[in-house]
Design a protein around this motif. Structure first.
Motif, PDB file in Angstrom:
ATOM      1  N   ILE A  84      42.311  48.703  10.759  1.00 40.06           N
ATOM      2  CA  ILE A  84      42.524  49.934  11.436  1.00 40.06           C
ATOM      3  C   ILE A  84      40.974  50.559  11.408  1.00 40.06           C
TER       4      ILE A  84
ATOM      5  N   LEU B 106      43.455  54.524   5.018  1.00 42.19           N
ATOM      6  CA  LEU B 106      42.905  54.124   6.279  1.00 42.19           C
ATOM      7  C   LEU B 106      41.603  53.107   6.093  1.00 42.19           C
TER       8      LEU B 106
ATOM      9  N   SER C  10      39.742  56.296  12.702  1.00 40.85           N
ATOM     10  CA  SER C  10      40.780  57.196  12.427  1.00 40.85           C
ATOM     11  C   SER C  10      40.826  57.989  11.389  1.00 40.85           C
TER      12      SER C  10
END
Length: 405
Positions: free
Chosen positions: A333, A327, A337
């Motif tokens: 992203i 991630l 997250s």
């Protein structure tokens, strides 16, 4: 920083340390603290490792330590080092030394009673500081205290000579620069590192990996790694690391901070490398990293994970550590997250083959396939509780039974 006396610090009061120092003759000037413990105490940093230098030869160190009722381990006795184990914690005791010959990888040493000779064979001025255990008085032959105050990392004597003695000092220079440096690097040191970068090829890959990972574990290694790339330092050993990798590394350091996760050397190495698993695996093999480290790199740079529709599902499939790596490496992203995974513990499905058989399936190859189907559905639905798990089991059993009719 003008202090020429070592401040008091908790590590100086470890149980049994005074007994060791008395045994080594510290009250008479025969033993002093040296290196990192002195340097870090002057900087107000925590100290874990205690190094003591002494005029006594190794056999005499062992005799004195044992006579004081302290365990002595001859960890590097050929080079003058004995580990004294006090209350379960080690202290390294080393005889004063001078170099007889060096080949860039290892040194042949002779023992000496001259403190300046011992200091002269060390790498940086900030590491060649000695402190009297009783008075705290610091012995500084090469201006290390002033360099600490200026956040200046400087080789002792001529930089090219120190590097010729041990090529690993090139990488150590940049690691110390990342941890202790400030402002522009020492010009002579940087120029010598650039000029002798090819000598790194003579080193074992294990030593290179150890030093590189220590560098990447510092608070913000990106500016220093940029200096290394600009100077071609890593090209002979890791040509895969280029300017785009440094940009990704700098971004990774910031993403880790924003996400509230501790910086990880292996994750940062992945950011430095081209973003494909084959390159990661090749570099990991070249550096002879551990199997665990290789697996982590392969997971971080590997292909998309099938069925991972949420961050929790990804963590369930490849582990929380691997999911966080992925991630943070994916700059498309948001770092938020990662938040659900910081304290996340993977749930346990709790369904066995016996439960499927009890539900009506026949023992055999269908059991493993049905278990996988149950798990896949459970993960896809976000790990529902026991009631829903029972319904999933019934659905999968029914599906397999129909397929066998």
């Amino acid at each position: 920083m003008t202090a020429q006396t070592l401040p008091d610090a908790p590590w100086r009061h470890r149980p049994g340390l005074d007994r060791l120092l008395d045994a080594l003759g510290a009250p008479g000037g025969d033993a002093r603290f040296v290196g990192g413990a002195v340097r870090d105490t002057l900087l107000g940093l925590p100290v874990e490792d205690i190094d003591i230098a002494t005029i006594h030869v190794p056999d005499e160190i062992v005799r004195r330590v044992k006579a004081a009722g302290i365990k002595a381990v001859p960890t590097g006795i050929a080079h003058g080092t004995v580990t004294a184990v006090i209350e379960g914690r080690p202290a390294e005791v080393t005889t004063l030394r001078r170099d007889v010959s060096t080949d860039g990888r290892r040194a042949t040493v002779a023992f000496t009673t001259e403190w300046r000779e011992d200091a002269a064979r060390r790498d940086f001025t900030i590491n060649a500081l000695y402190a009297d255990p009783a008075t705290g008085e610091i012995t500084d032959f090469f201006g290390g205290v002033a360099d600490l105050a200026a956040r200046h990392v400087r080789f002792i004597g001529k930089a090219e000579d120190r590097i010729a003695e041990d090529h690993l000092r090139i990488l150590r220079f940049f690691r110390f620069l990342a941890r202790f440096g400030g402002g522009e690097p020492d010009r002579e040191a940087y120029a010598a590192c650039v000029a002798q970068a090819n000598s790194l090829m003579a080193l074992s890959r294990e030593r290179i990996a150890d030093e590189l990972l220590k560098l990447l574990a510092t608070a913000d290694p990106a500016p220093v790694v940029r200096l290394m790339v600009d100077g071609g330092i890593l090209t002979p050993i890791l040509p895969e690391i280029t300017e785009p990798g440094v940009t990704r590394l700098a971004d990774m350091v910031q993403r880790e901070k924003l996400a509230g996760v501790e910086g990880a050397a292996l994750r940062r190495l992945c950011a430095l490398l081209p973003q494909d698993a084959a390159t990661g695996e090749a570099v990991a093999a070249r550096l002879k990293l551990s199997n665990r480290a290789r697996k982590r790199i392969a997971l971080a740079l590997g292909p998309a994970v099938e069925g991972a529709r949420s961050v929790e599902a990804l963590a369930y499939r490849i582990g929380t550590e691997g999911a966080i790596d992925r991630l943070l490496l994916d700059r498309s992203i948001g770092v938020e997250s990662v938040t659900p995974l910081i304290d996340w513990q993977p749930p346990v499905l709790g369904v066995t083959g016996g439960r499927l058989i009890a539900g009506g399936l026949t023992a055999g190859p269908d059991i493993a396939a049905a278990l996988k189907a149950v798990e896949d559905q459970w993960v896809a639905e976000g790990f529902p509780g026991e009631t829903r798990v029972g319904e999933i089991v019934d659905q999968i059993v029914s599906k397999f039974q129909r397929a066998r009719q």
